[in-house]
Design a protein around this motif. Structure first.
Motif, PDB file in Angstrom:
ATOM      1  N   LYS A  18       0.855  -1.187   0.000  1.00  0.00           N
ATOM      2  CA  LYS A  18       0.000   0.000   0.000  1.00  0.00           C
ATOM      3  C   LYS A  18       0.886   1.231   0.000  1.00  0.00           C
ATOM      4  N   LYS A  19       0.659   2.113  -0.941  1.00  0.00           N
ATOM      5  CA  LYS A  19       1.437   3.335  -1.051  1.00  0.00           C
ATOM      6  C   LYS A  19       0.944   4.331  -0.006  1.00  0.00           C
ATOM      7  N   GLN A  20       1.882   4.876   0.772  1.00  0.00           N
ATOM      8  CA  GLN A  20       1.540   5.877   1.788  1.00  0.00           C
ATOM      9  C   GLN A  20       2.563   6.993   1.665  1.00  0.00           C
ATOM     10  N   GLY A  21       2.195   8.042   0.950  1.00  0.00           N
ATOM     11  CA  GLY A  21       3.148   9.108   0.666  1.00  0.00           C
ATOM     12  C   GLY A  21       4.221   8.582  -0.278  1.00  0.00           C
ATOM     13  N   ASN A  22       5.485   8.744   0.108  1.00  0.00           N
ATOM     14  CA  ASN A  22       6.599   8.237  -0.692  1.00  0.00           C
ATOM     15  C   ASN A  22       7.006   6.830  -0.289  1.00  0.00           C
ATOM     16  N   THR A  23       6.314   6.259   0.660  1.00  0.00           N
ATOM     17  CA  THR A  23       6.686   4.957   1.213  1.00  0.00           C
ATOM     18  C   THR A  23       5.681   3.893   0.793  1.00  0.00           C
ATOM     19  N   THR A  24       6.186   2.699   0.535  1.00  0.00           N
ATOM     20  CA  THR A  24       5.308   1.559   0.271  1.00  0.00           C
ATOM     21  C   THR A  24       5.259   0.707   1.529  1.00  0.00           C
ATOM     22  N   ILE A  25       4.058   0.546   2.077  1.00  0.00           N
ATOM     23  CA  ILE A  25       3.849  -0.209   3.305  1.00  0.00           C
ATOM     24  C   ILE A  25       3.520  -1.659   2.934  1.00  0.00           C
ATOM     25  N   CYS A  26       4.184  -2.583   3.598  1.00  0.00           N
ATOM     26  CA  CYS A  26       4.042  -4.011   3.294  1.00  0.00           C
ATOM     27  C   CYS A  26       3.489  -4.742   4.511  1.00  0.00           C
ATOM     28  N   SER A  27       2.591  -5.679   4.257  1.00  0.00           N
ATOM     29  CA  SER A  27       2.050  -6.516   5.324  1.00  0.00           C
ATOM     30  C   SER A  27       1.664  -7.871   4.755  1.00  0.00           C
ATOM     31  N   PHE A  28       1.558  -8.868   5.641  1.00  0.00           N
ATOM     32  CA  PHE A  28       1.163 -10.204   5.236  1.00  0.00           C
ATOM     33  C   PHE A  28      -0.319 -10.208   4.900  1.00  0.00           C
ATOM     34  N   ASN A  29      -0.697 -10.872   3.824  1.00  0.00           N
ATOM     35  CA  ASN A  29      -2.089 -10.970   3.417  1.00  0.00           C
ATOM     36  C   ASN A  29      -2.744 -12.125   4.164  1.00  0.00           C
ATOM     37  N   HIS A  30      -3.607 -11.811   5.116  1.00  0.00           N
ATOM     38  CA  HIS A  30      -4.244 -12.846   5.942  1.00  0.00           C
ATOM     39  C   HIS A  30      -5.237 -13.684   5.155  1.00  0.00           C
ATOM     40  N   LYS A  31      -5.676 -13.200   3.999  1.00  0.00           N
ATOM     41  CA  LYS A  31      -6.631 -13.926   3.188  1.00  0.00           C
ATOM     42  C   LYS A  31      -5.953 -14.947   2.282  1.00  0.00           C
ATOM     43  N   PHE A  32      -4.631 -15.013   2.334  1.00  0.00           N
ATOM     44  CA  PHE A  32      -3.880 -15.928   1.476  1.00  0.00           C
ATOM     45  C   PHE A  32      -4.117 -17.313   1.874  1.00  0.00           C
TER      46      PHE A  32
END
Length: 66
Positions: free
Chosen positions: A52-66
């Motif tokens: 997820k793009k947040q400003g100039n940073t890309t935020i990464c997280s584990f997809n719980h729906k995987f």
């Protein structure tokens, strides 16, 4: 799946409640930014992680729906 991808995935699974920037993942896994970026985008295409793009940073997280 290569070793760097597995290391990134392991970090995200162990810290499911947290979100990380690509830079922070690279620092924690001792890989350069480009490798982290390429591997995270590959994992996102597979649906394993959320980016997820947040400003100039890309935020990464584990997809719980995987």
């Amino acid at each position: 799946m290569d070793n760097e991808r597995l290391n990134i995935l392991q970090l995200l699974i162990e810290n499911q409640e947290k979100v990380f920037s690509i830079r922070r993942i690279g620092i924690k896994r001792k890989i350069n930014y480009k490798s982290a970026y390429v591997n995270l985008n590959a994992l996102a295409k597979e649906g394993v992680v959320n980016l997820k793009k947040q400003g100039n940073t890309t935020i990464c997280s584990f997809n719980h729906k995987f």
